[in-house]
Design an enzyme around this catalytic site. Structure first.
Site, PDB file in Angstrom:
ATOM      1  N   TYR A  15      79.137  73.368 105.394  1.00 19.36           N
ATOM      2  CA  TYR A  15      78.683  73.834 104.057  1.00 19.36           C
ATOM      3  C   TYR A  15      78.771  75.460 103.898  1.00 19.36           C
ATOM      4  O   TYR A  15      79.481  75.917 102.786  1.00 19.36           O
ATOM      5  CB  TYR A  15      77.072  73.674 103.919  1.00 19.36           C
ATOM      6  N   ARG A  50      84.664  78.689  98.279  1.00 20.28           N
ATOM      7  CA  ARG A  50      84.350  78.625  96.783  1.00 20.28           C
ATOM      8  C   ARG A  50      84.462  80.206  96.173  1.00 20.28           C
ATOM      9  O   ARG A  50      84.557  80.626  95.443  1.00 20.28           O
ATOM     10  CB  ARG A  50      83.042  78.134  96.661  1.00 20.28           C
ATOM     11  N   TYR A  53      71.228  85.192  98.546  1.00 22.48           N
ATOM     12  CA  TYR A  53      70.915  84.924  99.922  1.00 22.48           C
ATOM     13  C   TYR A  53      70.944  85.583 101.015  1.00 22.48           C
ATOM     14  O   TYR A  53      72.059  86.022 101.079  1.00 22.48           O
ATOM     15  CB  TYR A  53      71.097  83.094 100.186  1.00 22.48           C
ATOM     16  N   ARG A  85      70.546  78.320  89.102  1.00 15.00           N
ATOM     17  CA  ARG A  85      69.613  77.501  89.486  1.00 15.00           C
ATOM     18  C   ARG A  85      69.669  76.462  88.055  1.00 15.00           C
ATOM     19  O   ARG A  85      69.133  75.336  88.451  1.00 15.00           O
ATOM     20  CB  ARG A  85      68.083  78.081  89.553  1.00 15.00           C
ATOM     21  N   GLU A  91      67.043  66.580  97.576  1.00  9.79           N
ATOM     22  CA  GLU A  91      67.486  67.521  96.492  1.00  9.79           C
ATOM     23  C   GLU A  91      67.459  66.708  95.110  1.00  9.79           C
ATOM     24  O   GLU A  91      67.932  65.707  95.095  1.00  9.79           O
ATOM     25  CB  GLU A  91      68.827  68.050  96.809  1.00  9.79           C
TER      26      GLU A  91
HETATM   27  C1  3EB Z   1      69.590  75.627  97.743  1.00 11.60           C
HETATM   28  O1  3EB Z   1      68.822  75.849  96.669  1.00 11.60           O
HETATM   29  C2  3EB Z   1      69.693  74.352  98.050  1.00 11.60           C
HETATM   30  O2  3EB Z   1      75.976  75.370  97.073  1.00 11.60           O
HETATM   31  O3  3EB Z   1      76.398  74.735  95.083  1.00 11.60           O
HETATM   32  C3  3EB Z   1      71.597  73.297  95.741  1.00 11.60           C
HETATM   33  C4  3EB Z   1      72.415  73.327  94.415  1.00 11.60           C
HETATM   34  C5  3EB Z   1      72.085  73.839  97.007  1.00 11.60           C
HETATM   35  C6  3EB Z   1      74.003  73.857  94.761  1.00 11.60           C
HETATM   36  C7  3EB Z   1      75.617  74.607  96.031  1.00 11.60           C
HETATM   37  C8  3EB Z   1      73.316  74.296  97.063  1.00 11.60           C
HETATM   38  C9  3EB Z   1      74.056  74.382  95.891  1.00 11.60           C
HETATM   39  O4  3EB Z   1      70.219  76.403  98.381  1.00 11.60           O
HETATM   40  C10 3EB Z   1      71.141  73.870  97.904  1.00 11.60           C
END
Ligand code: 3EB
Length: 334
Positions: free
Chosen positions: A143, A150, A203, A216, A322
């Protein structure tokens, strides 16, 4: 133009000329390939006897279709939907750049080239699937390799990697190629963040050398319609996983996060309020044994909403589920 989202165990029997594209989720008995771009999410379904769920984006306008660098796409005046599948084995694998990283960067570069050429440059939503998402190779979880490729593509294609980035999900499927479906339009979407969570693009590096490039959620606009995309949403508060090992707790926390994004959407939307019981949900469940408990937690929170449950891996190994969602409202005439 009106865009309609259909989710059903039955193939769409309406005029196929008006289908923009879609996804098939489940374990299709055959390999029938439709005339429109279709993302294949091949994985066990839970809670249904149907072999597959067919999700279809239907428009009430003629569409045009094309193939571009391996992307199957269809568009109307205001909207483009496409799907790209890449075989990682076709990419060089080295210690500096894994095949998955290279494939991810290439996929997004091709997507952005297509969107620029079609003059629908704004990516609103991306659905990302890959094999063995939590496996470490080349010294890095896959990932995290995907995140590097990306982000590189976003920056190289002048999209920026913070702020106005698309809604998305990133999910692991057994034996799948890298598969990305996407929706794009002529104007930027309104990105949504969650006050309970650090924006994913911020992050800290504990979660990988590059932050994930997604928002989000997003509100996107067609001439007479508002679309609400809620990204894949998990049991994360701040930037940390909450309730590791506890599927019911993770389910409640994920829904608290979705509720917070919906509240943000309602602050920014141009239509009436969105409510949890009127969204269409796709729920990714890591362990089959957790499905019953997750459904029990979820049902009272979402009422009669459409729910599709599918077995899949989540992008952190401590996440057990998820949830993503979609809804649309017509804009008022005035
Ligand atoms: C998170 O909140 C959970 O890498 O495109 C959720 C939605 C998550 C999209 C992405 C990753 C992605 O980090 C993981």
């Amino acid at each position: 133009m009106n865009l309609e989202f259909l989710s059903s165990p039955f193939a769409v029997s309406r005029e196929t000329g008006r289908i923009l594209g879609g996804a098939v989720i489940g374990e299709p008995p055959g390999a029938a390939v439709p005339a429109w771009p279709e993302q294949r999410v091949i994985a066990p379904l839970f809670g249904t006897n149907a072999a597959v769920f067919q999700e279809t984006w239907l428009v009430d306008q003629p569409v045009s279709s094309g193939q571009s660098e391996g992307i199957a796409w269809r568009r109307s005046d205001d909207l483009l939907y496409g799907v790209i599948e890449l075989d990682e084995a076709a990419f060089p694998d080295s210690t500096e750049c894994s095949a998955l990283q290279a494939a991810s960067e290439e996929a997004y570069r091709r997507i952005f080239r297509l969107l620029d050429a079609q003059q629908l440059p704004h990516l609103w939503r991306a659905w990302n699937y890959m094999a063995e998402i939590n496996r470490e190779t080349n010294g890095l979880e896959r990932y995290r390799q995907f995140n590097i490729g990306r982000q590189d593509a976003f920056l190289e294609c002048h999209r920026g990697a913070t702020g106005n980035v698309p809604a998305a999900c990133a999910i692991g499927l057994a034996g799948a190629p890298l598969s990305i479906a996407f929706m794009a339009g002529p104007a930027p979407a309104v990105p949504l963040e969650n006050p309970r969570q650090v924006s994913a693009y911020n992050y800290p590096s504990d979660y990988g050398p590059r932050s994930p490039t997604f928002s989000r959620g997003a509100l996107a606009y067609l001439p007479a319609q508002e679309l609400l995309f809620i990204s894949g949403t998990a049991s994360i508060v701040g930037h940390q996983t909450v309730a590791p090992g506890d599927p019911a707790g993770q389910c409640r926390e994920s829904m608290a996060n979705i509720a917070a994004v919906v509240t943000e959407a309602n602050r920014k939307c141009r239509t009436g309020p969105y409510v949890l019981s009127q969204l269409s949900y796709r729920v990714y469940v890591r362990r089959a044994d957790d499905f019953g408990m997750i459904r029990e937690e979820l049902t009272p929170l979402v009422g009669a909403a459409d729910l599709v449950f599918v077995q899949a891996d989540i992008c952190r190994s401590d996440l057990l589920l998820e949830i993503e969602a979609f809804a649309t409202h017509m804009l008022e005439e005035n």
